[in-house]
Enzyme design. Sequence first.
Site, PDB file in Angstrom:
ATOM      1  N   ILE A 127       0.859  -1.176   0.000  1.00 17.98           N
ATOM      2  CA  ILE A 127       0.000   0.000   0.000  1.00 17.98           C
ATOM      3  C   ILE A 127       0.902   1.236   0.000  1.00 17.98           C
ATOM      4  CG2 ILE A 127      -1.786   1.280   1.233  1.00 17.98           C
ATOM      5  CD1 ILE A 127      -2.684  -1.489   0.119  1.00 17.98           C
ATOM      6  N   GLU A 128       0.711   2.073  -1.007  1.00 19.80           N
ATOM      7  CA  GLU A 128       1.462   3.316  -1.156  1.00 19.80           C
ATOM      8  C   GLU A 128       0.475   4.466  -0.968  1.00 19.80           C
ATOM      9  OE1 GLU A 128       3.975   5.672  -4.671  1.00 19.80           O
ATOM     10  OE2 GLU A 128       3.172   3.670  -5.048  1.00 19.80           O
ATOM     11  N   VAL A 129       0.794   5.400  -0.096  1.00 16.04           N
ATOM     12  CA  VAL A 129       0.002   6.611   0.062  1.00 16.04           C
ATOM     13  C   VAL A 129       0.916   7.770  -0.287  1.00 16.04           C
ATOM     14  CG1 VAL A 129      -1.279   8.102   1.633  1.00 16.04           C
ATOM     15  CG2 VAL A 129      -1.592   5.623   1.737  1.00 16.04           C
TER      16      VAL A 129
END
Length: 135
Positions: A127-129
């Site tokens: 998960i990349e934010v």
Amino acid sequence: MSFSVDSLDHLVLNVADVELSANWYTRMLGMQRSEFESRTGKRVAMTYGNQKINLRPAAADTVAWFTGREPVPGSADLCFITTASPAEVKAYWLSEGVDIEAGPVERDGARGKMTSVYCRDPDGNLIEVASYPSV
């Protein structure tokens, strides 16, 4: 005839435990849980902005669910955009006991340079934010 697509409406994420994943996406990314009926029964989706992620139990019948040939939890790499700073994202995740995989680091996004923080969801999906610089 030729055409082009305009945007992504939704994606389907194969998960080992729908409830665990729904709770994580609500708590860690601020998404909203919704439920809808389909031909196969009640489904759970996570909504944010004008998109959604349908959470599909990996053990479900692949013919009935019209999914990929080999539905495997933990094989996705997803990038979400936020207006929060990377430092705020990292601080929040750390306060919630989430292990940071990387970041903040500069990356190239669809709209140019952005700064990203990475973690993994309960199934191991990356998960990349990311945040774009304010103009």
